[in-house]
Design a protein around this motif. Structure first.
Motif, PDB file in Angstrom:
ATOM      1  N   ALA A 111      19.879 -11.225  10.774  1.00 48.95           N
ATOM      2  CA  ALA A 111      21.313 -11.481  10.630  1.00 48.95           C
ATOM      3  C   ALA A 111      21.870 -12.217  11.841  1.00 48.95           C
ATOM      4  CB  ALA A 111      22.065 -10.172  10.420  1.00 48.95           C
ATOM      5  N   THR A 112      21.220 -12.071  12.976  1.00 51.43           N
ATOM      6  CA  THR A 112      21.749 -12.683  14.207  1.00 51.43           C
ATOM      7  C   THR A 112      20.707 -13.479  14.989  1.00 51.43           C
ATOM      8  OG1 THR A 112      21.326 -10.587  15.351  1.00 51.43           O
ATOM      9  CG2 THR A 112      23.563 -10.956  14.524  1.00 51.43           C
ATOM     10  N   HIS A 113      19.425 -13.302  14.688  1.00 49.65           N
ATOM     11  CA  HIS A 113      18.370 -13.972  15.437  1.00 49.65           C
ATOM     12  C   HIS A 113      17.560 -14.875  14.512  1.00 49.65           C
ATOM     13  CE1 HIS A 113      19.370 -10.561  18.034  1.00 49.65           C
ATOM     14  NE2 HIS A 113      18.845 -11.254  19.030  1.00 49.65           N
ATOM     15  N   ASP A 114      17.043 -15.968  15.065  1.00 48.69           N
ATOM     16  CA  ASP A 114      16.214 -16.879  14.277  1.00 48.69           C
ATOM     17  C   ASP A 114      15.033 -16.137  13.669  1.00 48.69           C
ATOM     18  OD1 ASP A 114      17.891 -18.883  15.090  1.00 48.69           O
ATOM     19  OD2 ASP A 114      16.474 -19.814  16.474  1.00 48.69           O
ATOM     20  N   GLY A 169      28.495 -21.539  12.256  1.00 47.80           N
ATOM     21  CA  GLY A 169      28.825 -21.831  10.866  1.00 47.80           C
ATOM     22  C   GLY A 169      28.827 -20.588  10.008  1.00 47.80           C
ATOM     23  N   ALA A 170      27.840 -19.716  10.216  1.00 48.06           N
ATOM     24  CA  ALA A 170      27.769 -18.480   9.442  1.00 48.06           C
ATOM     25  C   ALA A 170      28.997 -17.615   9.687  1.00 48.06           C
ATOM     26  CB  ALA A 170      26.495 -17.719   9.789  1.00 48.06           C
ATOM     27  N   ALA A 171      29.478 -17.587  10.933  1.00 48.88           N
ATOM     28  CA  ALA A 171      30.667 -16.793  11.249  1.00 48.88           C
ATOM     29  C   ALA A 171      31.903 -17.351  10.548  1.00 48.88           C
ATOM     30  CB  ALA A 171      30.883 -16.759  12.759  1.00 48.88           C
ATOM     31  N   HIS A 172      32.030 -18.678  10.509  1.00 46.66           N
ATOM     32  CA  HIS A 172      33.175 -19.295   9.823  1.00 46.66           C
ATOM     33  C   HIS A 172      33.117 -19.006   8.331  1.00 46.66           C
ATOM     34  CE1 HIS A 172      36.443 -22.147   9.235  1.00 46.66           C
ATOM     35  NE2 HIS A 172      35.749 -22.692   8.247  1.00 46.66           N
ATOM     36  N   ASP A 182      32.605 -13.990  -1.017  1.00 45.78           N
ATOM     37  CA  ASP A 182      31.305 -13.472  -1.452  1.00 45.78           C
ATOM     38  C   ASP A 182      30.295 -13.331  -0.309  1.00 45.78           C
ATOM     39  OD1 ASP A 182      30.404 -16.047  -0.864  1.00 45.78           O
ATOM     40  OD2 ASP A 182      30.354 -16.689  -2.944  1.00 45.78           O
ATOM     41  N   ALA A 183      30.757 -13.413   0.937  1.00 43.33           N
ATOM     42  CA  ALA A 183      29.824 -13.475   2.067  1.00 43.33           C
ATOM     43  C   ALA A 183      29.231 -12.107   2.380  1.00 43.33           C
ATOM     44  CB  ALA A 183      30.539 -14.021   3.308  1.00 43.33           C
ATOM     45  N   ASP A 184      28.048 -11.838   1.839  1.00 43.00           N
ATOM     46  CA  ASP A 184      27.321 -10.662   2.309  1.00 43.00           C
ATOM     47  C   ASP A 184      26.330 -11.104   3.376  1.00 43.00           C
ATOM     48  OD1 ASP A 184      24.823 -11.421   1.075  1.00 43.00           O
ATOM     49  OD2 ASP A 184      25.539 -10.591  -0.806  1.00 43.00           O
ATOM     50  N   VAL A 185      25.850 -10.155   4.150  1.00 43.01           N
ATOM     51  CA  VAL A 185      25.011 -10.488   5.295  1.00 43.01           C
ATOM     52  C   VAL A 185      23.728 -11.172   4.838  1.00 43.01           C
ATOM     53  CG1 VAL A 185      23.731  -9.555   7.257  1.00 43.01           C
ATOM     54  CG2 VAL A 185      25.988  -8.635   6.690  1.00 43.01           C
ATOM     55  N   ALA A 186      23.088 -10.626   3.815  1.00 43.54           N
ATOM     56  CA  ALA A 186      21.794 -11.159   3.399  1.00 43.54           C
ATOM     57  C   ALA A 186      21.893 -12.618   2.984  1.00 43.54           C
ATOM     58  CB  ALA A 186      21.221 -10.313   2.256  1.00 43.54           C
ATOM     59  N   ASN A 187      22.803 -12.917   2.072  1.00 41.75           N
ATOM     60  CA  ASN A 187      22.839 -14.266   1.526  1.00 41.75           C
ATOM     61  C   ASN A 187      23.524 -15.260   2.445  1.00 41.75           C
ATOM     62  OD1 ASN A 187      21.566 -14.137  -1.226  1.00 41.75           O
ATOM     63  ND2 ASN A 187      22.967 -12.419  -1.339  1.00 41.75           N
ATOM     64  N   ASN A 188      24.573 -14.848   3.129  1.00 45.74           N
ATOM     65  CA  ASN A 188      25.243 -15.785   4.016  1.00 45.74           C
ATOM     66  C   ASN A 188      24.336 -16.148   5.191  1.00 45.74           C
ATOM     67  OD1 ASN A 188      27.657 -17.282   4.899  1.00 45.74           O
ATOM     68  ND2 ASN A 188      27.721 -15.808   6.563  1.00 45.74           N
ATOM     69  N   GLN A 189      23.861 -15.157   5.920  1.00 46.61           N
ATOM     70  CA  GLN A 189      23.084 -15.438   7.124  1.00 46.61           C
ATOM     71  C   GLN A 189      21.754 -16.113   6.799  1.00 46.61           C
ATOM     72  OE1 GLN A 189      26.004 -14.611   8.554  1.00 46.61           O
ATOM     73  NE2 GLN A 189      24.898 -13.946  10.362  1.00 46.61           N
ATOM     74  N   LEU A 190      21.085 -15.650   5.770  1.00 48.87           N
ATOM     75  CA  LEU A 190      19.748 -16.185   5.505  1.00 48.87           C
ATOM     76  C   LEU A 190      19.789 -17.532   4.790  1.00 48.87           C
ATOM     77  CD1 LEU A 190      17.924 -12.840   4.752  1.00 48.87           C
ATOM     78  CD2 LEU A 190      17.887 -14.229   6.830  1.00 48.87           C
ATOM     79  N   ASN A 191      20.832 -17.803   4.035  1.00 48.09           N
ATOM     80  CA  ASN A 191      21.000 -19.166   3.526  1.00 48.09           C
ATOM     81  C   ASN A 191      21.300 -20.120   4.674  1.00 48.09           C
ATOM     82  OD1 ASN A 191      20.574 -19.465   0.675  1.00 48.09           O
ATOM     83  ND2 ASN A 191      22.333 -18.128   0.334  1.00 48.09           N
ATOM     84  N   TRP A 192      22.109 -19.673   5.632  1.00 54.61           N
ATOM     85  CA  TRP A 192      22.358 -20.515   6.803  1.00 54.61           C
ATOM     86  C   TRP A 192      21.061 -20.784   7.563  1.00 54.61           C
ATOM     87  CZ3 TRP A 192      25.765 -23.664   8.990  1.00 54.61           C
ATOM     88  CH2 TRP A 192      27.051 -23.725   8.442  1.00 54.61           C
ATOM     89  N   GLN A 193      20.244 -19.773   7.725  1.00 53.93           N
ATOM     90  CA  GLN A 193      18.973 -19.982   8.423  1.00 53.93           C
ATOM     91  C   GLN A 193      18.069 -20.925   7.631  1.00 53.93           C
ATOM     92  OE1 GLN A 193      17.144 -17.914  11.222  1.00 53.93           O
ATOM     93  NE2 GLN A 193      18.071 -15.891  10.925  1.00 53.93           N
ATOM     94  N   TRP A 194      18.086 -20.807   6.312  1.00 52.69           N
ATOM     95  CA  TRP A 194      17.267 -21.703   5.489  1.00 52.69           C
ATOM     96  C   TRP A 194      17.674 -23.145   5.742  1.00 52.69           C
ATOM     97  CZ3 TRP A 194      17.608 -25.421   1.724  1.00 52.69           C
ATOM     98  CH2 TRP A 194      16.460 -25.651   0.954  1.00 52.69           C
ATOM     99  N   VAL A 195      18.981 -23.434   5.702  1.00 52.98           N
ATOM    100  CA  VAL A 195      19.441 -24.806   5.901  1.00 52.98           C
ATOM    101  C   VAL A 195      19.177 -25.271   7.332  1.00 52.98           C
ATOM    102  CG1 VAL A 195      21.455 -26.320   5.902  1.00 52.98           C
ATOM    103  CG2 VAL A 195      21.193 -24.626   4.097  1.00 52.98           C
TER     104      VAL A 195
END
Length: 454
Positions: A284-287, A351-354, A361-374
């Motif tokens: 959620a917070t680390h690469d 970006g994830a924080a914004h 719909d921002a849950d931790v799993a999908n928001n943070q990990l989609n950001w990491q994917w991109v």
């Protein structure tokens, strides 16, 4: 204490239909449906306004539905474990039913509930996903790191049948909590997006059935069409548990169309991210996969991106949609995230924080990990791919309809020319009140490739 009373602690399952927690609790002679406004999440200034407003709708909807069954929702405020244990003692509850969840906060909450309640706590398989985290595992590992392999196994897992809504529920006498007016007041803040959708199970189910009738069969062809806006828009209702992902999968799968298969794949992505986060909460917070990035710090560039003033119309349209609706088309999410992390080379966490602040719909799993994917620090097998906003515009908004909808300064620019306003005559550009591009795409691509090659 006796077997006659139970508590249904609702968390990410704010609905009547297909609710294992309510279903199990309803087997007791007395049932207390409970929601706790946890100070760690809903304390003053902590919860983003859009999600607070949507949650208020959800709680009012749940209470309305429960009253039709002869019960009502009890809402308490404070620490979830403390308030639940106190209520359990007051009503003599033999069991407290709750659903598991993948986030680090949910896992801490479950541990605190277990400490406070002991064997009275009954934890049901997560209701946020179709396949629970850890239900399918690769040999010798605790999670899948590649979506394709996960999806193949996910598709083979038998799906349970959705549960019906309970018939009647008996609330024991003397149980009190906050009034719904108090709850709405606590959750009402300034800054709510003007186009925010209404929350609640009723609104979610109506949206589901309307989308099934109109767009689901062609979802595979339409889901990336930005001006067409044919995505389901169900993500807020899935996030808050107004809709069951299992029930949605059954309803969509029953259509048997190519669109259904494409949509089920998106539901599998949700489950994939939940199983990854459950195994690696620090993602959620680390690469998840560090790339040695030394992200730039540029407050002006970040502010321009947040405001939708980058000078790239497709990027700005997505960011403006976010500010207006508290939601953004999935293709636009990918484009705007790629622009921030790879074109501007700013940290994905900013970006994830914004997004987390504005997305309903921002849950931790999908928001943070989609950001990491991109950003290329997650599970993408092509971590250095860059989504060029001009090429994306050509493919997914060729006539510029999406841009003209969300960037009113450019509404008078016809056709595809809207995507390159810097090529318009100087007098026309001056009248548009639209910024020049904040970065050159060729230079930014070179900068990114050099950064990732170090």
């Amino acid at each position: 204490m006796h077997d006659g009373v139970s508590i249904a602690l609702l968390t990410c399952d704010l609905r009547m239909h297909d609710s294992p927690v309510l279903h199990a609790a309803a087997a007791h002679r007395g049932t207390v449906p409970l929601f706790v406004l946890d100070d760690a999440v809903h304390g003053a200034g902590l919860a983003p306004p859009n999600r607070s407003a949507f949650l208020a709708d959800c709680l009012v909807d749940v209470d309305r539905s429960l009253r039709k069954l002869g019960s009502r929702l009890i809402v308490l405020r404070g620490d979830t474990a403390t308030e639940t244990a106190r209520l359990a003692e007051a009503v003599g509850a033999a069991r407290v039913h709750v659903a598991a969840d993948a986030s680090a906060f949910a896992q801490r909450r479950e541990a605190q509930l277990r400490k406070a309640l002991g064997d009275r706590l009954v934890v049901h398989e997560t209701v946020a996903t179709i396949v629970a985290p850890g239900a399918v595992l690769p040999f010798g590992r605790d999670h899948y790191a590649v979506f394709g392999a996960y999806h193949r196994q996910w598709a083979l897992v038998p799906r349970r049948e959705p549960l019906p809504a309970p018939g009647t529920l008996h609330l024991p006498d003397g149980v009190t909590g906050l009034s719904l007016d108090q709850v709405v007041g606590l959750l009402t803040e300034d800054g709510v997006a003007p186009g925010l959708p209404l929350g609640g199970e009723g609104n979610g189910r109506r949206r589901l059935w309307k989308w099934l009738d109109s767009c689901s069969a062609r979802y595979d062809q339409l889901h990336d069409d930005l001006p067409g806006d044919a995505t389901s828009r169900l993500s807020p209702y899935l996030h808050f548990g107004c809709l069951s992902a299992t029930e949605v999968a059954h309803a969509v799968g029953a259509t048997g169309t190519p669109g259904a298969e494409a949509f089920l794949r998106q539901l599998a992505w949700r489950d994939f991210h939940h199983q990854l986060l459950a195994a690696r909460p620090d993602a959620a917070t680390h690469d998840y996969r560090p790339r040695g990035d030394r992200w730039r710090t540029d407050a002006a560039d970040l502010a321009a991106w947040c405001a939708g003033r980058t000078g790239y119309p497709l990027v700005d349209a997505g960011m403006r949609q976010l500010l207006h609706e508290g939601w953004m088309h999935n293709r636009a999410r990918m484009i705007t995230a790629s622009f921030l992390t790879k074109t501007l080379y700013l940290d994905w966490r900013a970006g994830a924080a914004h997004f987390a602040h504005h997305l309903v719909d921002a849950d931790v799993a999908n928001n943070q990990l989609n950001w990491q994917w991109v950003a290329g620090t997650g599970t993408d097998t092509r971590p250095n791919r860059v989504l060029n906003p001009l090429r994306q515009a050509q493919r997914y908004d060729p006539d510029g309809g999406y841009v003209r909808r969300w960037v009113p300064e450019l509404a008078s620019v016809p056709g595809a020319a809207v995507h390159r306003p810097w090529l318009l005559p100087a007098p026309t550009r001056a009248r548009l009140d639209y910024p020049e591009p904040i970065v050159a795409l060729d230079a930014s691509l070179s900068r990114f490739r050099q950064a990732r090659s170090l």
